[in-house]
Design an enzyme around this catalytic site. Structure first.
Site, PDB file in Angstrom:
ATOM      1  N   ARG A  36     -70.315 -37.775 -10.787  1.00 17.48           N
ATOM      2  CA  ARG A  36     -69.385 -37.331 -11.831  1.00 17.48           C
ATOM      3  C   ARG A  36     -69.639 -35.875 -12.231  1.00 17.48           C
ATOM      4  O   ARG A  36     -68.709 -35.178 -12.631  1.00 17.48           O
ATOM      5  CB  ARG A  36     -69.495 -38.249 -13.048  1.00 17.48           C
ATOM      6  CG  ARG A  36     -68.756 -39.551 -12.813  1.00 17.48           C
ATOM      7  CD  ARG A  36     -68.970 -40.515 -13.950  1.00 17.48           C
ATOM      8  NE  ARG A  36     -67.970 -41.557 -13.958  1.00 17.48           N
ATOM      9  CZ  ARG A  36     -68.159 -42.746 -14.497  1.00 17.48           C
ATOM     10  NH1 ARG A  36     -69.304 -43.039 -15.062  1.00 17.48           N
ATOM     11  NH2 ARG A  36     -67.198 -43.639 -14.478  1.00 17.48           N
ATOM     12  N   LYS A 199     -67.106 -59.764 -13.743  1.00 14.16           N
ATOM     13  CA  LYS A 199     -66.269 -60.671 -14.532  1.00 14.16           C
ATOM     14  C   LYS A 199     -64.802 -60.668 -14.143  1.00 14.16           C
ATOM     15  O   LYS A 199     -64.216 -59.612 -13.937  1.00 14.16           O
ATOM     16  CB  LYS A 199     -66.345 -60.246 -15.997  1.00 14.16           C
ATOM     17  CG  LYS A 199     -67.663 -60.510 -16.666  1.00 14.16           C
ATOM     18  CD  LYS A 199     -67.529 -59.968 -18.035  1.00 14.16           C
ATOM     19  CE  LYS A 199     -68.575 -60.421 -18.994  1.00 14.16           C
ATOM     20  NZ  LYS A 199     -68.347 -59.718 -20.259  1.00 14.16           N
ATOM     21  N   GLY A 352     -66.724 -45.190 -11.175  1.00 15.26           N
ATOM     22  CA  GLY A 352     -68.022 -44.538 -11.085  1.00 15.26           C
ATOM     23  C   GLY A 352     -69.101 -45.467 -10.543  1.00 15.26           C
ATOM     24  O   GLY A 352     -69.934 -45.065  -9.735  1.00 15.26           O
ATOM     25  N   GLY A 376     -62.841 -48.196 -15.230  1.00 16.59           N
ATOM     26  CA  GLY A 376     -61.993 -48.787 -16.270  1.00 16.59           C
ATOM     27  C   GLY A 376     -60.660 -48.071 -16.350  1.00 16.59           C
ATOM     28  O   GLY A 376     -59.601 -48.701 -16.442  1.00 16.59           O
TER      29      GLY A 376
END
Ligand code: AMP
Length: 394
Positions: A36, A199, A352, A376
């Site tokens: 990043r 999840k 990331g 996200g």
């Protein structure tokens, strides 16, 4: 989403506030993956070339409004400076720095400490966020939003601050949007999405939104056991979210109606416990022993997934296929990464953490079509959600 570009701003000799995503994994002060940071460099260089002074605002981890030096950006300032070849000053204070910022000369860079040490940054109370944004708006004359990994957050330095100043997206954010637009509007077919990670609840919305756009969805990682259990299979001690059984069942029915193939693993690598010491045992996905937990997709599944992936012309992948951090359970993720490098069309690694995973497994960034810096954020974009950080730059 049409955002303003750097070329829309008058930048020459301007005092710029630059929101970056420098949220890199750090352990004991050592940066484990600087992807990043590297991705942030082109915009910073462009601003330097335009004689700007730059105040960089960024976050690291989730310190929840408290000063936690394990999440300090100090090591990032050093690495940033090494990549740029110019000094990057670091301010351990965040508020009350307008005097220091005003003294910056063209070509000078100041990185502020982790903005999430300020509780107002992530506050649910808009007035609190606005107050912090007003304070920060004194640090420069224009705002450049280049922290793609945070654009899905309605945070003070991402949303409110952008609204207070002339603003534009940095080149990283513009590039990310271009790739994501390519994935949502008329992708070249066949189009496959591969999802893994811990999840289902994090990713069910994206699967649901993509159902009528893709040809194939391959599911791996911890989330796959909710799919298997929802079909009545034994999953032993594997990760599971029973409250989602019904949602998953409906999703599988809708996929069938739409003619979208959902690929689930047929074999699983299980271990006795969640540990890097546990040995891997290969079992059928129909017969996971009660005292074992699934920690990776099996060899046959990895091969099947890979065979399907390489046939596709557009592939988006988010989330590891197994607990790649444990050597014994990294094989599935490695096989999928390898398949992505062999795709002849557009292959996108989203996020990331997924990017850090493929680098950890020895893959080079340029083996893939594009590596997104925001997991996200890219998932929420694909879900069709409006992202506050992009809205503010539009
Ligand atoms: P996410 O942030 O949702 O993409 O999840 C990434 C994490 O999922 C990684 O740290 C993996 O170790 C973890 N993971 C992948 N597969 C499994 C699994 N079968 N059981 C438990 N955790 C898993």
């Amino acid at each position: 989403m049409k955002v303003k570009k750097l070329s829309d701003l008058k930048l020459e000799s301007t005092r710029v506030i630059l929101r970056c995503d420098l949220n890199v994994p750090i352990k004991n002060g050592v940066i484990l993956d600087d992807g990043r940071i590297v991705a942030s460099i082109p915009t910073i260089r462009k601003l330097l070339a335009a004689n700007c002074s730059i105040v960089i605002i960024a976050h690291l981890g989730r310190p929840k409004g408290e000063r936690n030096l394990e999440m300090s950006l100090a090591p990032v300032a050093i690495r940033l400076s090494q990549w740029l070849g110019v000094a990057v000053e670091f301010s351990s204070e965040i508020t009350g720095q307008s005097g220091k910022c005003r003294k910056l000369k063209p070509g000078q860079i100041l990185l502020l400490e982790n903005i999430r040490f300020e509780a107002a940054e992530t506050s649910k109370d808009q007035a609190e966020r606005e107050k912090l944004a007003i304070e920060l708006s004194n640090y420069g004359d224009v705002y450049v939003g280049d922290g793609f990994g945070a654009v899905h957050r309605k945070h003070a330095s991402v949303y409110e601050l952008a609204n207070l100043l002339p603003h534009a997206a940095g080149d990283l954010v513009s590039a990310e949007i271009k790739v994501l637009e390519g994935l949502t509007s008329e992708p070249i077919r066949p189009y496959a999405v591969i999802l893994g990670g811990a999840k289902v609840s994090d990713k069910i919305a994206v699967i649901s939104n993509l159902l009528d756009k893709v040809d194939l969805i391959a599911v791996g990682g911890g989330m796959v056991f909710t799919f298997l259990a929802a079909q009545g299979k034994q999953i032993g001690k594997s990760l599971v979210e029973p409250e989602l059984f019904e949602v998953v069942q409906k999703l599988l029915i809708r996929a069938k109606e739409l003619g979208v193939r959902i690929l689930l693993p047929t074999d699983i690598l299980v271990g006795a416990e969640f540990s890097d010491k546990t040995s891997a045992v290969l079992v059928s996905a129909d017969e996971i022993p009660v005292d074992s937990m699934g920690l990776d997709i099996g060899v046959e599944s990895a091969k099947n997934f890979a065979q399907e992936i390489v046939k596709c012309k557009t592939v988006f992948w988010n989330g590891p296929m197994g607990v790649f951090e444990f050597e014994n359970f990294a094989g599935g993720t490695k096989a999928i990464a390898q398949a992505l490098t062999e795709v002849s069309g557009l292959s996108v690694v989203g996020g990331g953490d997924s990017a850090a995973a493929v680098r950890k497994l020895g893959f080079k960034d340029d083996s893939f079509g594009y590596i997104s810096t925001g997991g996200g954020a890219s998932l929420e974009y694909l879900e069709g959600k409006e992202l506050p950080g992009l809205l503010a730059l539009s």
